[in-house]
Design a protein around this motif. Structure first.
Motif, PDB file in Angstrom:
ATOM      1  N   LEU A 280       0.841  -1.192   0.000  1.00  0.00           N
ATOM      2  CA  LEU A 280       0.000   0.000   0.000  1.00  0.00           C
ATOM      3  C   LEU A 280       0.880   1.248   0.000  1.00  0.00           C
ATOM      4  O   LEU A 280       0.671   2.190  -0.767  1.00  0.00           O
ATOM      5  N   GLY A 283       2.714   1.724  -3.367  1.00  0.00           N
ATOM      6  CA  GLY A 283       1.813   2.284  -4.370  1.00  0.00           C
ATOM      7  C   GLY A 283       1.609   3.775  -4.177  1.00  0.00           C
ATOM      8  O   GLY A 283       1.707   4.556  -5.116  1.00  0.00           O
TER       9      GLY A 283
ATOM     10  N   GLY B  40      -1.860 -10.939  -0.123  1.00  0.00           N
ATOM     11  CA  GLY B  40      -2.076 -11.747  -1.315  1.00  0.00           C
ATOM     12  C   GLY B  40      -3.087 -12.855  -1.073  1.00  0.00           C
ATOM     13  O   GLY B  40      -3.771 -12.896  -0.049  1.00  0.00           O
ATOM     14  N   ALA B  43      -3.132 -14.912   2.150  1.00  0.00           N
ATOM     15  CA  ALA B  43      -2.973 -14.120   3.366  1.00  0.00           C
ATOM     16  C   ALA B  43      -3.673 -14.763   4.560  1.00  0.00           C
ATOM     17  O   ALA B  43      -3.205 -14.694   5.694  1.00  0.00           O
ATOM     18  N   GLN B  44      -4.789 -15.430   4.274  1.00  0.00           N
ATOM     19  CA  GLN B  44      -5.566 -15.990   5.367  1.00  0.00           C
ATOM     20  C   GLN B  44      -4.800 -17.086   6.112  1.00  0.00           C
ATOM     21  O   GLN B  44      -4.947 -17.248   7.312  1.00  0.00           O
ATOM     22  N   GLN B 240     -13.367 -24.069  -7.564  1.00  0.00           N
ATOM     23  CA  GLN B 240     -13.636 -23.998  -9.012  1.00  0.00           C
ATOM     24  C   GLN B 240     -13.736 -25.405  -9.595  1.00  0.00           C
ATOM     25  O   GLN B 240     -14.562 -25.684 -10.457  1.00  0.00           O
ATOM     26  N   ARG B 264     -13.070 -20.805   3.500  1.00  0.00           N
ATOM     27  CA  ARG B 264     -14.484 -20.823   3.170  1.00  0.00           C
ATOM     28  C   ARG B 264     -14.830 -21.719   1.980  1.00  0.00           C
ATOM     29  O   ARG B 264     -15.570 -21.331   1.087  1.00  0.00           O
ATOM     30  N   GLU B 267     -18.583 -22.172   1.131  1.00  0.00           N
ATOM     31  CA  GLU B 267     -19.208 -21.011   0.487  1.00  0.00           C
ATOM     32  C   GLU B 267     -18.791 -20.916  -0.976  1.00  0.00           C
ATOM     33  O   GLU B 267     -19.602 -20.645  -1.855  1.00  0.00           O
ATOM     34  N   LEU B 268     -17.501 -21.156  -1.222  1.00  0.00           N
ATOM     35  CA  LEU B 268     -16.976 -21.004  -2.578  1.00  0.00           C
ATOM     36  C   LEU B 268     -17.454 -22.121  -3.503  1.00  0.00           C
ATOM     37  O   LEU B 268     -17.758 -21.885  -4.665  1.00  0.00           O
TER      38      LEU B 268
ATOM     39  N   PHE C  50     -20.792  -7.918  -3.890  1.00  0.00           N
ATOM     40  CA  PHE C  50     -20.844  -8.941  -2.838  1.00  0.00           C
ATOM     41  C   PHE C  50     -21.159  -8.298  -1.491  1.00  0.00           C
ATOM     42  O   PHE C  50     -21.999  -8.772  -0.735  1.00  0.00           O
ATOM     43  N   ILE C 103      -2.477  -0.791  -7.481  1.00  0.00           N
ATOM     44  CA  ILE C 103      -1.858  -1.437  -6.321  1.00  0.00           C
ATOM     45  C   ILE C 103      -2.516  -0.931  -5.045  1.00  0.00           C
ATOM     46  O   ILE C 103      -2.851  -1.699  -4.139  1.00  0.00           O
ATOM     47  N   VAL C 104      -2.729   0.383  -4.989  1.00  0.00           N
ATOM     48  CA  VAL C 104      -3.319   0.979  -3.789  1.00  0.00           C
ATOM     49  C   VAL C 104      -4.727   0.424  -3.548  1.00  0.00           C
ATOM     50  O   VAL C 104      -5.059  -0.003  -2.445  1.00  0.00           O
ATOM     51  N   ASN C 107      -4.813  -3.257  -2.416  1.00  0.00           N
ATOM     52  CA  ASN C 107      -4.435  -3.455  -1.018  1.00  0.00           C
ATOM     53  C   ASN C 107      -5.455  -2.868  -0.062  1.00  0.00           C
ATOM     54  O   ASN C 107      -5.701  -3.428   1.001  1.00  0.00           O
ATOM     55  N   LEU C 110      -7.975  -5.347   0.210  1.00  0.00           N
ATOM     56  CA  LEU C 110      -7.489  -6.490   0.993  1.00  0.00           C
ATOM     57  C   LEU C 110      -7.739  -6.267   2.476  1.00  0.00           C
ATOM     58  O   LEU C 110      -8.145  -7.172   3.196  1.00  0.00           O
ATOM     59  N   PHE C 111      -7.525  -5.023   2.940  1.00  0.00           N
ATOM     60  CA  PHE C 111      -7.657  -4.773   4.369  1.00  0.00           C
ATOM     61  C   PHE C 111      -9.093  -4.524   4.799  1.00  0.00           C
ATOM     62  O   PHE C 111      -9.444  -4.759   5.936  1.00  0.00           O
ATOM     63  N   LYS C 115      -8.945 -10.906   3.684  1.00  0.00           N
ATOM     64  CA  LYS C 115      -7.976 -11.644   2.880  1.00  0.00           C
ATOM     65  C   LYS C 115      -8.607 -12.877   2.254  1.00  0.00           C
ATOM     66  O   LYS C 115      -8.038 -13.500   1.360  1.00  0.00           O
ATOM     67  N   ASP C 116      -9.764 -13.212   2.766  1.00  0.00           N
ATOM     68  CA  ASP C 116     -10.437 -14.428   2.344  1.00  0.00           C
ATOM     69  C   ASP C 116     -11.127 -14.281   1.007  1.00  0.00           C
ATOM     70  O   ASP C 116     -11.960 -13.398   0.858  1.00  0.00           O
ATOM     71  N   PRO C 117     -10.837 -15.142   0.029  1.00  0.00           N
ATOM     72  CA  PRO C 117     -11.705 -15.135  -1.149  1.00  0.00           C
ATOM     73  C   PRO C 117     -13.117 -15.542  -0.736  1.00  0.00           C
ATOM     74  O   PRO C 117     -13.290 -16.403   0.128  1.00  0.00           O
ATOM     75  N   ARG C 118     -14.116 -14.899  -1.313  1.00  0.00           N
ATOM     76  CA  ARG C 118     -15.507 -15.212  -0.967  1.00  0.00           C
ATOM     77  C   ARG C 118     -16.250 -15.745  -2.188  1.00  0.00           C
ATOM     78  O   ARG C 118     -15.856 -15.514  -3.320  1.00  0.00           O
ATOM     79  N   GLY C 119     -17.338 -16.446  -1.919  1.00  0.00           N
ATOM     80  CA  GLY C 119     -18.150 -16.983  -3.001  1.00  0.00           C
ATOM     81  C   GLY C 119     -19.494 -16.284  -3.042  1.00  0.00           C
ATOM     82  O   GLY C 119     -20.157 -16.145  -2.021  1.00  0.00           O
ATOM     83  N   THR C 212     -14.334 -16.657  -7.834  1.00  0.00           N
ATOM     84  CA  THR C 212     -14.360 -16.259  -6.433  1.00  0.00           C
ATOM     85  C   THR C 212     -14.109 -14.760  -6.344  1.00  0.00           C
ATOM     86  O   THR C 212     -13.535 -14.174  -7.239  1.00  0.00           O
ATOM     87  N   THR C 216      -7.526  -9.926  -5.263  1.00  0.00           N
ATOM     88  CA  THR C 216      -6.556 -10.184  -6.330  1.00  0.00           C
ATOM     89  C   THR C 216      -7.194 -10.752  -7.592  1.00  0.00           C
ATOM     90  O   THR C 216      -6.500 -11.077  -8.543  1.00  0.00           O
TER      91      THR C 216
END
Lengths: 836, 391, 291
Positions: A280, A283, B40, B43-44, B240, B264, B267-268, C50, C103-104, C107, C110-111, C115-119, C212, C216
């Motif tokens: 962050l 960037g 990234g 991260a989790q 996927q 998760r 969920e995914l 989402f 990039i900004v 990130n 992300l915060f 950090k978790d990808p969600r469905g 997902t 990213t």
């Protein structure tokens, strides 16, 4: 490099050596990373800073270098010292290969190619398992050893330091030498670089390959340093960090990549306690630097220092007596330039048709003709910028037909440009020094042999000869207009050409400077050169030409001595138009000054850069009037129109339109108030249909019933009526002109400005056009008309102004001006020709 | 040439400032480094490990710390899942922060890159997630690398056995992520196939973590006659794969490495998430021992985790928790933070530790640096958001 | 059957690339600049949708509209912060600046998002499917090409039939002449970036149920879409859309024939090759050089 710089450099190196000797393992690793990143940055700077290209793929070259060293040392037992050059070689070869597609594209396209390259390298490293170990990568890469002693961290750090110093020194010499100059020249103006004999394809290829070598070598050391590499060591997206190194540090500066590397590597480490918030910050930092220091930190600091210290060290001013340097005197027998049957067509329009002439050495041959006659096109054909569809160009016994422009330049044909094409970010003297090479650069000069004092003396003599008296080391882009002209001429002379092509050298110059340029041209002819001149300034042309060719609509209509040409009826007709073609005058007394003054201009001044184009112009237009502005090409007519319509900003003076001051308004606001320009060269929207063009004309001033309004306007133009659904770009010039006027009318303008409506049209069409103008006038439309065809314009106008050199030289009713000789003077210069 | 002496000097000064060394004294806390993906896509996982470590550290510190009152302090560094970053971070932790040991993260390549450094510098490196076989079996002597986690080679044997035992599959197809972890398991599964007469691998397909659709790969496995699919991948791409399988309407059994346990997955992946059976070292569902109850309480108090279903990436937390306690015991036993002493203490750990995953007795030996073996693996599946033992 | 399913997948992904690439097209056409971080805007669309729908419990239509509006606003912000200042001083720093802004925002998401990808919770578009040539196709898979082609069509209609559309095209074709028509060129550029953000948002929302949702998710899509835009010659909505479809089908075909490990290598090599042979892109026109 000055002694002071050497001292500073030595001190810096000493400091770094001391740091390396005292550092712990982590610091050593980080320092080495800074060094390696700096090496890549220095290489990338050759591409970005010197040649002005962009690469988002240098990670690919870095990876190729790293894998070369890893595979050769770990797999084949090579010595590191043999593998490292191989790394540079393979990366350089890949760079050379990649430059082939990269040469033909620019900007985002180039960015895409380089991204794709780095991506392919990364993915291939993962898939070529037998060679690269696939995803597991290559482990246990032995560190280099010398005389039996294996390098540990400290040794490698010293090696990196050595390489980085070598890289910087190489860059300093390369960029200061002939290659650096050539690449900068190419960056600043590709066209001009070609015209001094530089081959852009070859130069870009070398820059790409060289830049890749640096990345490859750095990658090779990285492999040995970390002892382990895998595809994940080289994520393609991190190529952007290398670019960042150059941009943050300062492109085209010697130390920029060093500073950039220090920041890009050290900053994230300094922020490592911020762990996840690091990117962050990176960037945000990038955004800030880009906004506040566009030339990078080193570039920004150095210009700040220059500003603080004041403009010192611009170099000494030119000294010299201005006598013609000995090397300019014709050596051996001079050959004439022979042009035979030269023709070219653009999209069906015959721009130059069957042009033949012979330009003798020792004489000034001028090519004149009204706008759009094909003069510059002819020049471009001779200089190799266009390829003729028929005909030939020969210089002495050499056939130059269809040769690339850098080859033509090397054969001895030099040229200047309508708008000067100097290498703006290079010094005056460097502009000349690179031209002296006539495009010859040897690979042996990579390390940048300093320019010989003989060459410098020559350059100085040339500058003195053309009459340039400013400093030598000043950036060419910051020169005054006349100095730019002079330096451009001197640069052309540095080629030592047989033939000199001048494209409007007096454009934008005052009377005195024009005369200076004229004398210079005459002297050049006196030295046995073959001088070819395109110029609108008739006094100049008439004064210095030995012979004049007149072009009209791509064809030669007259050829002879100045006196002959001036008397030639065909020439007069081409310039002034035919009186019997003139539009219908207003019936009755007309409305001269009768209505309310709707447009009132006073004290209007406008300039392009340093050169004044309009000087204190005053004029007025009353409602219902048709007023013409006349004058030769270059008198400032079009600039006046652009200034009134808001396209040219800023202007000084006052423009009152319908009681409101509009001189500061942007173009779209001016248009919305009802002062609408139909620009020169028609400028219809080629991809839109006729109807769409007309409807768009009403965009800023929507009538209550657009459809009806459009129909009403279209009905006035039978040709448009027939082609209403056709795309405008496919129509003929005359039709496009009608469309441009129709489009202008769609907004129901309070005043319609018409700029050169008859330009490039056939006589029959001109007549039709002027009939329409007369109709509009009688219908009550207020018009301010600019046309080179003075007779035509006076035929329909109520009143007229004559512009000369940016000022109003005469005004009056159409009839008064017809009787005066001011007009012919303004057009053809000298004494008035006998009216036909 | 444009150079700026002032600028150079300033840069040098800034560098010199960044250089100031950090001195350590005996009264200082004991620093434990953590190199994991904190940003990234993974991260989790880093977060899960952090939680396990922090809970264990708080317990140790709450009980008076180690070595007569020295507190443990966790120093975290992000490896961004990139080996060079991880290696650099490990160097920084060793040389600048003077850590007594380093805890690793989820990414095997990062751990593999750090291993030579740890052995060279004699700093214990404790793996708590990355399962690549070569991390602990690295031929170094002495070997400073330990692990409280699964080992690919052993997991692969278990997966093939389970496919045959639970589903009667003789022909299996492999669906592997195209990265080092997938490649490591490809080798492991092939070796396991060699040793197992009852199962035959009929196809190996790879895919990228960014692939949206995997029906082409699955279709080929189906055509090859696969009766079960062995899956090695993390949760998002794994999901996927499950979606592609559902789209094809193919109800083939899926036996998976533990990657899908985090992030998760239900969920995914949607409704078919429960079809996948996978390996775990620990499950927070079901009856919990005293350690399990304690950790769940702490997770609730510190991280607002309402119940087992909200424990993301449970293996990361569980392995890290046990590893931290084992490391603490070893430091205490070594009587200091000297790397060699701690290594020897780990290899000859006295007493027992009643941990989360099991009760450890001599968890490591000089020849075996893995605390967990096939007996500690459990096969589980999702039931809604809950992980339940597979029947 | 393998080929049919590859085609269907390819068309779906391809039209998504096309949608993103349309975003590149509109800004490039009006201003000769692009938001290099278009992938981040796409991610923003998916993440916002989402959040509004699944997390905050808004009705889906409201969530979609709000997400798209915010994406358009983000497009405007990108133009103001990272493009206009650089264009004004004649620099191509906008290229790096938009990357930095990407990039900004990645990130920052992300915060805030996690950090978790969600469905995305499934809708009937995902759960229901049709049989096409023996292959089951989810409705969502069909929706993407429909929306993609529909938007390309709408964009063409907007340009051809409306006053403002024609005005924006006019800016492309001749900026000076456009100003003479009373068209505010600065506003047109802003509108183009808003539209670009909107397209990216649509792409993000459409792909989310099949993929997902994470901070990213957009990066690689963005780069591929840029390749598509370049291949299409950034010249016309249809050129870009067709290039997208071709790219998607090519990817799916390579995946079906060789496995997805070679997909990127083949696809990106072809990008280099295509540009080497046709520097102006597949459907682009070479610009006329002028001295």
């Amino acid at each position: 490099m000055s002694a002071r710089n050497l001292l500073i450099g030595a001190a810096l190196i000493g400091l770094l050596v001391a740091a390396i000797l005292n550092a712990n393992g982590y610091h050593l690793f980080v320092l080495s990373l800074v060094g390696l990143t700096a090496i890549v940055g220095v290489g990338l700077n050759i591409l970005v800073g010197l040649s002005g290209q962009i690469s988002l793929g240098h990670m690919g070259f870095y990876a190729i270098g790293a894998y070369t060293v890893a595979i050769l040392t770990a797999g084949y037992g090579w010595s590191f010292w043999l593998a490292l050059p191989a790394a540079g070689f393979f990366a350089g070869a890949a760079g050379g290969l990649l430059s082939i597609p990269a040469l033909r594209v620019r900007g985002p396209y180039l960015a895409m190619i380089t991204i794709a390259f780095a991506f392919v390298v990364e993915q291939s490293a993962a898939e070529m398992e037998g060679l690269t170990g696939g995803w597991n990568g290559i482990m246990g890469i032995a560190p280099p050893s010398l005389f039996g002693a294996s390098f540990r961290q400290r040794g490698i750090a010293l090696l990196v330091l050595t390489l980085a110093v070598l890289a910087v020194v190489f860059y300093a010499r390369f960029s200061g030498g002939a290659w650096g100059k050539a690449l900068r020249a190419l960056r600043d103006s590709e066209i001009a670089a070609q015209s001094i004999g530089l081959n852009p394809v070859w130069l870009r290829c070398v820059a790409f390959a060289l830049s890749a070598v640096f990345a490859g070598v750095a990658g090779g050391v990285f492999a040995a340093m970390s002892g382990f590499i895998s595809p994940e060591s080289f994520p393609f997206f991190e190529s952007i960090l290398f670019l960042l190194v150059v941009v943050i540090g300062g492109a085209d500066t010697v130390l920029g990549p060093l500073v950039g590397a220090a920041i890009v590597v050290l900053l994230p480490e300094a922020l490592s306690s911020l762990a996840e918030y690091r990117l962050l910050f990176v960037g945000l930092l990038l955004l800030v630097v880009l906004r506040l220091a566009p030339r990078g930190i080193v570039g920004g600091l150095s210009s700040l220092v220059t500003r603080l210290i004041g403009g010192k060290a611009k170099g000494t001013p030119v000294s010299g007596d201005g006598a013609a340097p000995a090397f300019l005197r014709s050596s051996g027998e001079a050959a004439p330039l022979v042009v035979d049957g030269l023709s070219i067509a653009f999209g069906g329009v015959k721009a130059v048709q069957d042009l033949s002439f012979e330009a003798a050495p020792g004489a000034v041959t001028s090519i004149i003709g009204p706008n759009g006659a094909g003069k510059t096109t002819a020049l471009n054909l001779i200089a190799g910028y266009y390829r003729p569809t028929a005909g030939s160009v020969r210089l002495g016994g050499v056939d130059l037909t269809g040769r690339a422009s850098h080859e033509v330049a090397r054969a001895g044909i030099g040229r200047t440009y309508q708008t000067t094409q100097l290498f703006e970010h290079m010094s005056v003297v460097d502009n000349l020094l690179i031209a002296m090479r006539r495009g010859r650069l040897s690979l042996a000069e990579f390390a940048g042999a300093a320019e010989t004092s003989r060459r410098r003396a020559r350059a100085e003599a040339l500058l003195a000869f053309v009459g340039y008296q400013g400093p030598l080391a000043v950036e060419a882009g910051s020169l005054a207009h006349i100095d730019k002209r002079l330096v451009e001429i001197a640069r052309t002379l540095a080629l030592e050409p047989q033939v000199l092509l001048f494209d409007e050298p007096a454009a934008g110059l005052g009377e005195e400077d024009t005369a200076r340029v004229g004398r210079l041209l005459k002297r050049l002819a006196g030295l046995g050169r073959c001088v070819i001149l395109i110029e609108h300034d008739m006094p100049l042309v008439m004064g210095i030409s030995d012979r004049i060719l007149v072009l009209d609509a791509g064809q030669k209509i007259c050829d002879g001595a100045p006196e002959t040409v001036r008397e030639d009826p065909a020439v007069l007709k081409a310039y002034l138009g035919e009186a019997d073609l003139a539009g219908r005058a207003r019936d009755g007394a007309g409305s001269t000054g009768a209505g309310r003054r709707i447009l009132d201009v006073s004290g209007l001044c406008a300039a392009y850069g340093a050169s004044d184009v309009l000087r204190d112009v005053g004029l007025s237009v009353a409602e219902g009037e048709l007023v013409a502005v006349l004058g030769a090409n270059g008198a400032g007519k079009s600039t006046l129109m652009r200034a009134l319509s808001g396209l040219h900003r800023p202007v000084r003076g006052r423009v009152l339109f319908d009681g409101e001051a509009i001189e500061a308004l942007p173009a779209h606001e001016v248009a919305r108030r009802g002062l609408v320009l139909v620009p020169e060269g028609r400028q219809v929207f080629p991809e839109l249909t006729v109807i769409q063009n007309v409807r768009l004309g009403a965009y800023g001033r929507m009538p209550p019933d657009l459809d009806a309004e459009v129909e009403r306007i279209i009905a006035r133009f039978p040709r448009l009526q027939e082609r209403r659904g056709q795309r405008a770009g496919l129509m003929s010039g005359g039709e496009q002109q009608m469309l441009a006027i129709a489009r202008g009318l769609a907004s129901r303008p309070k005043v319609l400005l018409l700029d050169e409506p008859s330009l490039g049209l056939a006589p029959a069409l001109i007549q039709e056009l002027y009939a329409i103008l007369a109709e509009l006038r009688d219908g009550g439309v207020t018009i301010l008309l600019v046309d080179q065809m003075a007779e035509m314009a006076l035929g329909v106008a109520d009143r007229a102004y004559v512009l000369g050199s940016g000022a109003v030289v005469e005004s009056g009713t159409a009839a008064e001006l017809r009787r005066s000789d001011a007009l012919q003077k303004a057009y053809l210069g000298g004494e008035a020709a006998t009216a036909s | 040439m444009k150079t700026n002496p002032k600028g150079v000097f300033l840069a040098g000064a800034a560098m010199a400032l960044a250089w100031a060394p950090t001195a350590a004294t005996a009264a200082d806390p004991i620093r434990i480094g953590q190199v994991a993906a904190l940003s990234g896509a993974s991260a989790q996982s880093g977060e899960a490990i952090t939680r396990g470590l922090q809970i264990a550290i708080d317990e140790i510190n709450g009980a008076g710390g180690l070595l007569d009152g020295r507190m443990i302090e966790l120093v975290q560094r992000d490896d961004e899942s990139k080996p060079p970053k991880g290696l650099l971070a490990a160097r920084e932790l060793i040389y600048n922060e003077g850590v007594a040991a380093i805890i690793g993260g989820i990414d095997s390549p990062v751990s593999l890159a750090i291993v030579p450094l740890a052995n060279q510098e004699g700093v214990p490196f404790m793996g708590v997630w990355a399962a690549a076989t070569g991390i602990t079996q690295n031929d170094a002597d002495p070997n400073y690398v330990f692990r409280v986690s699964a080992v690919d080679a052993l997991v692969d044997v278990k997966l093939l056995n389970y496919a045959n035992g639970a589903f009667g599959a003789h022909k299996v197809g492999l669906m592997l992520i195209n990265n080092p972890w997938g490649q490591s398991n490809e080798k492991g599964l092939e070796a396991a196939d060699e040793a197992n007469d009852k199962v035959e691998i009929v196809g190996t397909e790879k895919f990228e973590s960014t692939d949206v659709d995997m029906t082409p790969q699955l279709t080929r496995l189906k055509d090859a006659g696969a009766e079960a699919v062995v899956l090695v991948v993390n949760a998002p791409p794994g999901a996927q794969m499950m979606k592609s399988r559902a789209r094809m309407g193919w109800d083939v059994p899926v036996v998976s490495h533990w990657g899908i346990s985090g992030g998760r997955f239900p969920e995914l992946a949607g409704p078919t998430a429960g079809d996948a059976r996978f390996v775990q070292t620990y499950s927070f569902f079901g009856d919990q021992g005293p350690a399990g109850k304690k950790v769940l309480e702490e997770l609730k108090a510190k991280y607002g985790v309402a119940g087992p279903e909200e424990v993301v990436s449970p293996v990361g937390t569980a392995n890290a928790y046990d590893a931290m306690h084992l490391l603490g015991m070893a430091i205490e036993q070594a009587g200091g933070t000297d790397g060699d002493a701690v290594r020897e203490a780990l290899e000859n750990l006295d007493g027992t530790y009643e941990g989360l995953i099991k009760t450890y007795e001599k968890p490591f030996s000089p020849d075996d640096h893995d605390a967990l073996g096939p007996d500690d693996y459990v096969m589980v599946r999702y039931d809604g958001d809950r992980i339940v033992p597979a029947e | 059957m393998l080929i049919i399913s590859a085609m269907i997948i390819g068309l779906g992904l391809g039209s998504m690339y096309g949608l993103l690439a349309l975003g590149f097209y509109v800004t490039y056409a009006v201003s000769n600049t692009v938001n290099f971080a278009q992938g981040s805007t796409m991610m923003l669309g998916a993440v916002l949708c989402f959040t509004f729908w699944a997390t905050l419990g808004w009705p889906l239509p409201a969530a979609i509209v709000a997400a798209l509006l915010l994406c358009a606003a983000w497009g405007v912000a990108v133009e103001r912060v990272a493009v206009r200042p650089f264009v004004r001083r004649g620099s191509d720093g906008w290229l790096m600046a938009t990357v930095a802004l990407g990039i900004v925002v990645d990130n920052a998401v992300l915060f805030t998002f996690g950090k978790d990808p969600r469905g995305m919770p499934p809708t009937f578009l995902v759960t229901e499917s049709l049989a096409v040539g023996g292959v089951r196709v989810q409705l969502q898979q069909m929706l993407i090409p429909l929306v993609g082609l529909g938007l390309a069509f709408a964009l063409t209609l907007f340009a051809r039939r409306t006053r403002h559309g024609a005005a924006m095209l006019a800016v492309v074709q001749n900026g000076d002449a456009a100003r003479l028509m009373g068209i505010n060129v600065g506003a047109a550029v802003t509108a183009a970036f808003a539209l670009s953000g909107f397209f990216a948002g649509v792409a993000g929302i459409l792909i989310a149920p099949l993929f997902t949702v994470s901070s990213t998710m957009g990066t690689l899509f963005g780069i591929k879409a840029f390749a598509v835009a370049i291949l299409g010659g950034i010249g016309s909505p249809w050129g870009v859309m067709i290039a997208g479809l071709l790219y998607g089908v090519l990817e799916a075909t390579v995946t079906a024939s060789f496995g997805s490990t070679y997909t990127q290598i083949v696809a990106f090599s072809l990008v280099i090759l295509t540009l080497a042979l046709r520097p102006e892109g597949l459907f682009g026109r070479a610009a006329v050089k002028k001295v």
